[in-house]
Design a protein around this motif. Sequence first.
Motif, PDB file in Angstrom:
ATOM      1  N   ASN A 139      -1.823  12.352 -13.717  1.00  0.00           N
ATOM      2  CA  ASN A 139      -2.471  11.221 -14.390  1.00  0.00           C
ATOM      3  C   ASN A 139      -1.576   9.990 -14.310  1.00  0.00           C
ATOM      4  N   TYR A 140      -0.295  10.212 -14.520  1.00  0.00           N
ATOM      5  CA  TYR A 140       0.673   9.108 -14.422  1.00  0.00           C
ATOM      6  C   TYR A 140       0.783   8.627 -12.963  1.00  0.00           C
ATOM      7  N   LEU A 141       0.917   9.590 -12.044  1.00  0.00           N
ATOM      8  CA  LEU A 141       1.110   9.219 -10.624  1.00  0.00           C
ATOM      9  C   LEU A 141      -0.099   8.500 -10.045  1.00  0.00           C
ATOM     10  N   SER A 142      -1.287   8.818 -10.554  1.00  0.00           N
ATOM     11  CA  SER A 142      -2.491   8.199  -9.972  1.00  0.00           C
ATOM     12  C   SER A 142      -2.530   6.690 -10.237  1.00  0.00           C
ATOM     13  N   ASN A 143      -1.800   6.221 -11.252  1.00  0.00           N
ATOM     14  CA  ASN A 143      -1.723   4.766 -11.468  1.00  0.00           C
ATOM     15  C   ASN A 143      -0.640   4.122 -10.607  1.00  0.00           C
ATOM     16  N   LYS A 144       0.290   4.931 -10.188  1.00  0.00           N
ATOM     17  CA  LYS A 144       1.441   4.409  -9.438  1.00  0.00           C
ATOM     18  C   LYS A 144       1.135   4.258  -7.940  1.00  0.00           C
ATOM     19  N   TYR A 145       0.211   5.084  -7.455  1.00  0.00           N
ATOM     20  CA  TYR A 145      -0.070   5.089  -6.002  1.00  0.00           C
ATOM     21  C   TYR A 145      -1.515   4.700  -5.715  1.00  0.00           C
ATOM     22  N   ASP A 146      -1.753   4.148  -4.494  1.00  0.00           N
ATOM     23  CA  ASP A 146      -3.134   3.861  -4.086  1.00  0.00           C
ATOM     24  C   ASP A 146      -3.890   5.158  -3.808  1.00  0.00           C
ATOM     25  N   LEU A 147      -3.203   6.103  -3.195  1.00  0.00           N
ATOM     26  CA  LEU A 147      -3.820   7.411  -2.900  1.00  0.00           C
ATOM     27  C   LEU A 147      -2.793   8.512  -3.121  1.00  0.00           C
ATOM     28  N   ILE A 148      -3.278   9.664  -3.596  1.00  0.00           N
ATOM     29  CA  ILE A 148      -2.401  10.836  -3.677  1.00  0.00           C
ATOM     30  C   ILE A 148      -3.058  11.951  -2.867  1.00  0.00           C
ATOM     31  N   ILE A 149      -2.290  12.591  -1.990  1.00  0.00           N
ATOM     32  CA  ILE A 149      -2.826  13.690  -1.182  1.00  0.00           C
ATOM     33  C   ILE A 149      -2.035  14.941  -1.546  1.00  0.00           C
ATOM     34  N   ASP A 150      -2.718  15.870  -2.188  1.00  0.00           N
ATOM     35  CA  ASP A 150      -2.020  17.041  -2.734  1.00  0.00           C
ATOM     36  C   ASP A 150      -2.284  18.270  -1.852  1.00  0.00           C
ATOM     37  N   THR A 151      -1.233  18.765  -1.186  1.00  0.00           N
ATOM     38  CA  THR A 151      -1.391  19.964  -0.345  1.00  0.00           C
ATOM     39  C   THR A 151      -0.909  21.215  -1.078  1.00  0.00           C
ATOM     40  N   ASN A 152      -0.538  21.038  -2.335  1.00  0.00           N
ATOM     41  CA  ASN A 152       0.101  22.141  -3.060  1.00  0.00           C
ATOM     42  C   ASN A 152      -0.727  22.658  -4.237  1.00  0.00           C
ATOM     43  N   LEU A 153      -1.355  21.725  -4.946  1.00  0.00           N
ATOM     44  CA  LEU A 153      -2.304  22.028  -6.044  1.00  0.00           C
ATOM     45  C   LEU A 153      -1.736  22.945  -7.146  1.00  0.00           C
ATOM     46  N   GLN A 154      -0.428  22.906  -7.362  1.00  0.00           N
ATOM     47  CA  GLN A 154       0.151  23.774  -8.400  1.00  0.00           C
ATOM     48  C   GLN A 154       0.295  23.061  -9.749  1.00  0.00           C
ATOM     49  N   ASN A 155       0.077  21.750  -9.789  1.00  0.00           N
ATOM     50  CA  ASN A 155       0.249  21.007 -11.045  1.00  0.00           C
ATOM     51  C   ASN A 155      -0.991  21.175 -11.932  1.00  0.00           C
ATOM     52  N   LYS A 156      -0.807  20.767 -13.210  1.00  0.00           N
ATOM     53  CA  LYS A 156      -1.847  20.980 -14.221  1.00  0.00           C
ATOM     54  C   LYS A 156      -3.166  20.271 -13.859  1.00  0.00           C
ATOM     55  N   PHE A 157      -3.048  19.015 -13.405  1.00  0.00           N
ATOM     56  CA  PHE A 157      -4.232  18.224 -13.082  1.00  0.00           C
ATOM     57  C   PHE A 157      -5.030  18.896 -11.958  1.00  0.00           C
ATOM     58  N   SER A 158      -4.333  19.260 -10.878  1.00  0.00           N
ATOM     59  CA  SER A 158      -5.033  19.840  -9.719  1.00  0.00           C
ATOM     60  C   SER A 158      -5.617  21.204 -10.057  1.00  0.00           C
ATOM     61  N   LYS A 159      -4.915  21.945 -10.903  1.00  0.00           N
ATOM     62  CA  LYS A 159      -5.462  23.253 -11.298  1.00  0.00           C
ATOM     63  C   LYS A 159      -6.749  23.071 -12.095  1.00  0.00           C
ATOM     64  N   LYS A 160      -6.804  21.941 -12.857  1.00  0.00           N
ATOM     65  CA  LYS A 160      -7.994  21.687 -13.683  1.00  0.00           C
ATOM     66  C   LYS A 160      -9.176  21.189 -12.838  1.00  0.00           C
ATOM     67  N   TYR A 161      -8.903  20.343 -11.830  1.00  0.00           N
ATOM     68  CA  TYR A 161     -10.009  19.715 -11.100  1.00  0.00           C
ATOM     69  C   TYR A 161     -10.338  20.392  -9.764  1.00  0.00           C
ATOM     70  N   MET A 215       0.845  -1.201   0.000  1.00  0.00           N
ATOM     71  CA  MET A 215       0.000   0.000   0.000  1.00  0.00           C
ATOM     72  C   MET A 215       0.875   1.243   0.000  1.00  0.00           C
ATOM     73  N   LYS A 216       0.749   2.021  -1.052  1.00  0.00           N
ATOM     74  CA  LYS A 216       1.656   3.169  -1.156  1.00  0.00           C
ATOM     75  C   LYS A 216       0.879   4.473  -1.329  1.00  0.00           C
ATOM     76  N   ILE A 217       1.225   5.441  -0.537  1.00  0.00           N
ATOM     77  CA  ILE A 217       0.528   6.735  -0.571  1.00  0.00           C
ATOM     78  C   ILE A 217       1.532   7.831  -0.924  1.00  0.00           C
ATOM     79  N   CYS A 218       1.081   8.756  -1.775  1.00  0.00           N
ATOM     80  CA  CYS A 218       1.945   9.863  -2.166  1.00  0.00           C
ATOM     81  C   CYS A 218       1.390  11.160  -1.563  1.00  0.00           C
ATOM     82  N   ILE A 219       2.254  11.941  -0.930  1.00  0.00           N
ATOM     83  CA  ILE A 219       1.846  13.261  -0.423  1.00  0.00           C
ATOM     84  C   ILE A 219       2.626  14.304  -1.210  1.00  0.00           C
ATOM     85  N   ILE A 220       1.904  15.261  -1.774  1.00  0.00           N
ATOM     86  CA  ILE A 220       2.574  16.329  -2.523  1.00  0.00           C
ATOM     87  C   ILE A 220       2.670  17.559  -1.625  1.00  0.00           C
ATOM     88  N   GLY A 221       3.909  18.030  -1.432  1.00  0.00           N
ATOM     89  CA  GLY A 221       4.129  19.195  -0.569  1.00  0.00           C
ATOM     90  C   GLY A 221       4.791  18.778   0.730  1.00  0.00           C
TER      91      GLY A 221
END
Length: 361
Positions: free
Chosen positions: A128-150, A1-7
Amino acid sequence: MKICIIGSGLTSLILAKNLIKKNLYVDIIYENYQKEPTSARTIGITNQNFQFLENLFPNLKSRSFSIKEIQIFNHNDLDSALLKFRSNKINQMYMFKYYEIYNYIINEVKNLKKLKKIKKNLKILDLNYLSNKYDLIIDTNLQNKFSKKYFYKKIKKDYFSKAYVTILYHDKIDNSVARQIFTKKGPIAFLPISNDSTSIVISHKKSIGDLDKSYIEKLITKYNKFYNNLKFSNIQSFDLKFSLLKSYYSKNILAFGDKLHQIHPLAGQGFNMNIRDIKYLSKEIDQKISLGLLIDNTILEEFENRRKSNNAVFAGTIDFIYEFFQVESRAPKFLSKKLFNLLNNSKLLSRYSSIIADKGI
Ligand SMILES: Cc1cc2nc3c(=O)[nH]c(=O)nc-3n(C[C@H](O)[C@H](O)[C@H](O)COP(=O)(O)OP(=O)(O)OC[C@H]3O[C@@H](n4cnc5c(N)ncnc54)[C@H](O)[C@@H]3O)c2cc1C
């Protein structure tokens, strides 16, 4: 089980430690980000949140300063508090210098075996790539293209105010009472951080450019009835905004921390809201683990369902308290006293005290 935290802000680091304690693997993707040791910024953590953090970071207390009582004043009567909050059983708040708590927590987290630190430019992350690599992604930064879009739809409000922070050095006293004074220009807080130093947070209507140091020092001196022999540290300023994201998650990616909700600092609750989110997420993950279920995006749906309404009511109450005192500080003294006599049994007061006592609303 792998979780990614951004920030790699405080919220990210605390969440990482919490997840690793459950034996989960965590990757933190970060940019160079260090809190300056000269920073005048402080942070107050409420009693229940402090207990939660102390479980993760056992030496936290030695870095803190306890606040036993909180007093609320109107600017035209500094001799008697409109409201007082005190309990014989618990401290009202634990105060920290921001860079000290940050440095302590990063040192506790950075060498954990199940943590991987990945340094990257956060703006060009491919979620989009990272979401296949991890079970969960928790983004505290929201500066990437995907997070800016959603994660762009928000309820927003500009207070047209700035927060100015400084440390006030003064003669030694028994300094366990925090005070908030509501003035016509905005609230001023005196938050003890030791017996001879007190953090000052001034919210002030915006002017062209920052207010100058001598104006701020005069303002503090004007409202100071509590300390002698004043000296001031450097001054830092922050824009004050209110924002609530409308969508908390997309796919297996959760927006988190101040990017999810940002509130006026008048009650010292922004980071405390983040800790409450961590607590809830942690409980949900524990439940899944105990049932032998996968940690997947059903957790995010439950998180949004539960926390969104709670956070909205809480943030709305802080905003209401701000607006209420803005109006109240313009009222004549006799009216203000009458109003507060009436309010002593009111919902506003019970909400304010539950916020401070950290029972939630
Ligand atoms: C004046 C003031 C006083 C406050 N007082 C209190 C209080 O007493 N109690 C309380 O509960 N809350 C308080 N708050 C709110 C509190 O400071 C925030 O909620 C808290 O700092 C958020 O931490 P964070 O880790 O989530 O966010 P941040 O530290 O903002 O980090 C979020 C993300 O942005 C990145 N980031 C941030 N800054 C940089 C940078 N310079 N360079 C690169 N990346 C960066 C981080 O890595 C992370 O990814 C106060 C806020 C203000 C403005």
